[in-house]
Write a protein that holds these residues in place. Structure first.
Motif, short mmCIF file in Angstrom:
data_model
loop_
_atom_site.label_atom_id
_atom_site.label_comp_id
_atom_site.label_asym_id
_atom_site.label_seq_id
_atom_site.Cartn_x
_atom_site.Cartn_y
_atom_site.Cartn_z
N GLN A 280 15.44 26.06 50.42
CA GLN A 280 14.09 26.55 50.11
C GLN A 280 13.34 25.68 49.11
O GLN A 280 12.10 25.70 49.06
N CYS A 283 11.42 19.88 50.65
CA CYS A 283 10.55 19.62 51.80
C CYS A 283 10.99 18.40 52.60
O CYS A 283 10.30 17.98 53.53
N ARG A 316 14.01 18.20 58.18
CA ARG A 316 12.65 18.62 57.81
C ARG A 316 12.00 17.51 57.01
O ARG A 316 12.61 16.93 56.11
N GLN A 319 6.07 19.63 56.83
CA GLN A 319 6.01 20.80 57.70
C GLN A 319 6.53 20.49 59.11
O GLN A 319 6.30 21.28 60.04
N LEU A 334 8.79 25.64 64.56
CA LEU A 334 9.22 26.76 63.72
C LEU A 334 8.00 27.49 63.19
O LEU A 334 7.01 26.86 62.79
N LEU A 335 8.07 28.82 63.19
CA LEU A 335 6.94 29.62 62.70
C LEU A 335 6.85 29.60 61.18
O LEU A 335 5.78 29.82 60.62
N ARG A 336 7.97 29.36 60.52
CA ARG A 336 7.97 29.31 59.06
C ARG A 336 9.10 28.41 58.59
O ARG A 336 10.01 28.07 59.36
N CYS A 337 9.03 28.03 57.34
CA CYS A 337 10.06 27.16 56.77
C CYS A 337 11.26 28.02 56.35
O CYS A 337 11.09 28.94 55.54
N PRO A 338 12.44 27.75 56.88
CA PRO A 338 13.59 28.58 56.50
C PRO A 338 14.00 28.36 55.05
O PRO A 338 13.99 27.23 54.56
N GLU A 356 18.76 30.62 61.36
CA GLU A 356 18.13 31.11 60.13
C GLU A 356 18.68 32.51 59.82
O GLU A 356 18.36 33.47 60.52
N SER A 359 16.13 35.81 59.35
CA SER A 359 15.48 36.43 60.51
C SER A 359 16.43 36.59 61.69
O SER A 359 16.08 37.25 62.67
N THR A 361 17.35 34.16 63.61
CA THR A 361 16.78 33.32 64.68
C THR A 361 17.61 32.07 64.89
O THR A 361 17.96 31.37 63.94
#
Length: 389
Positions: A280, A283, A316, A319, A334-338, A356, A359, A361
């Motif tokens: 988290q 980046c 990663r 983004q 990806l819909l969001r950053c894990p 992830e 979620s 996923t």
């Protein structure tokens, strides 16, 4: 001042304790309360006034206790039975919901099981029929070749020179034999393992595996492999990126000297393995597996994770996310950053999966024929990443 003769007397003056010293909070006699007494200057009240005040406080307290008791009695008599009834009905509804959902999941699993088994059976039959067709085809080809060979041998043994040089059949039979091609490898003769793959099954299986096995692998980073651009924590689980190359880092054959990479001290050759990485705060990172043959030196692609045949990584950069191997980069939407990245390695099925945990996923799956022991591998070019214990 008047004094009462009844009741206990002052031990110092032998007079009745008809006064109350508010400062010392005790009954005293008139002499103690007088100008030359020990309570001179203190706040003094008549004993009967203090007693009346305390009686009033006790009455007030008794009334409050009575009201409190009435409130509690009403709560016990009226509220708790309703609470109990609602708890029973809510628990019943929750139980029914659990059973309904699990029943739906079982039904879906049963349907998926039947579908996949039918696909596997159909693929097996297809491969079997293709092989049988090939057997018939090559049996006929062998018979034809044997017939041609036998005819040619007969010509060779029964014809004289003049007959032989004038025999057109020799060329015809040779051309016929040349028309029978050699067997070629065909995917149609192989069982296609993709028929047993299912997004639903993969999702359920990954969730079950991470729920039961997550954190069981004690993955730690091998200090000997850590790039001089990285700092390793004392517990060997956290990597921190430094833009300046460390001068105190002792070089060795195992150490990456350019790319900010590090290998685990643990390797896997068989079985099912999972580990989770906290990403988290970064980046720019890479997480995956690599074989021991991964080069460690230089700035070329040979030692850059995902750019060679020795490493398979989820990466990663800002983004953008992708899966990389041997210079091939597959973008991942990806819909969001894990915040955390789970890695599942199933060496029996030859499958690498990224997941992830938050979620549930599945982010990506990769099937290949892995070779040799596989090491968890890491790279970070921004902030820190940590192996979750």
């Amino acid at each position: 001042m008047s004094e009462d003769s009844a009741g206990p007397l002052c031990p110092e003056h032998g007079q009745a304790l008809s006064w109350f010293c508010c400062s010392e909070r005790r009954p005293v006699c008139a002499a103690c309360a007088g100008l030359g007494g020990r309570c001179r200057g203190h706040r003094i009240r008549r004993a009967e006034q203090r007693a009346e005040e305390l009686r009033n406080k006790i009455v007030d307290q008794c009334e409050r206790l009575q009201l409190q008791s009435a409130s509690i009695s009403k709560y016990v008599a009226e509220v708790l039975p309703g609470k109990n009834q609602r708890a029973v009905s809510t628990a019943s509804a929750a139980r029914e919901l659990v059973l309904q959902r699990l029943s739906l999941v079982r039904s879906l699993c049963d349907t998926e099981e039947q579908r996949l088994l039918e696909q596997v059976h159909g693929e097996e039959e297809r491969a079997h029929q293709s092989i049988l067709t090939q057997r018939v085809h090559w049996a006929e080809a062998l018979q034809k070749l044997d017939t041609i060979r036998t005819g040619l041998v007969d010509m060779l043994t029964s014809m004289d020179d003049l007959q032989l040089i004038n025999e057109q059949e020799i060329f015809e039979r040779s051309e016929e034999a040349e028309g029978i091609l050699d067997p070629q490898e065909s995917k149609k003769l192989n069982f296609n393992e993709k028929c047993a793959r299912s997004l639903l099954l993969t999702q359920l299986w990954a969730t079950a595996v991470f729920g039961s096995l997550s954190g069981t692998e004690d993955v730690r980073i091998d200090e000997r492999t850590v790039s001089p651009f990285l700092q390793l924590s004392d517990d060997q689980r956290t990597l921190t990126f430094n833009a300046k190359k460390s001068k105190s880092c002792v070089d060795g054959p195992e150490r990456f000297d350019h790319w900010p990479n590090a290998l685990s001290a643990t390797s896997f050759e068989a079985g099912l393995h999972t580990w989770t990485v906290n990403v988290q705060n970064s980046c720019a990172y890479k997480v995956g597996v690599a074989v021991s043959q991964l080069p460690r030196k230089g700035s070329g692609s040979d030692s850059r994770l995902g750019h060679n045949a020795f490493s398979w990584v989820f990466s990663r950069y800002d983004q953008e996310f992708c899966f990389s191997h041997d210079g091939q980069h597959e973008p991942l939407a990806l819909l969001r950053c894990p915040a955390q990245l789970g890695v599942l390695l199933d060496l029996q099925a030859q499958e690498l999966l990224f997941y992830e945990p938050a979620s549930g996923t599945v982010l990506h799956t990769h099937h290949t024929s892995f070779y040799g022991p596989l090491f968890p591998v890491f790279a970070v070019a921004d902030q820190t990443i940590s192996i979750v214990q």
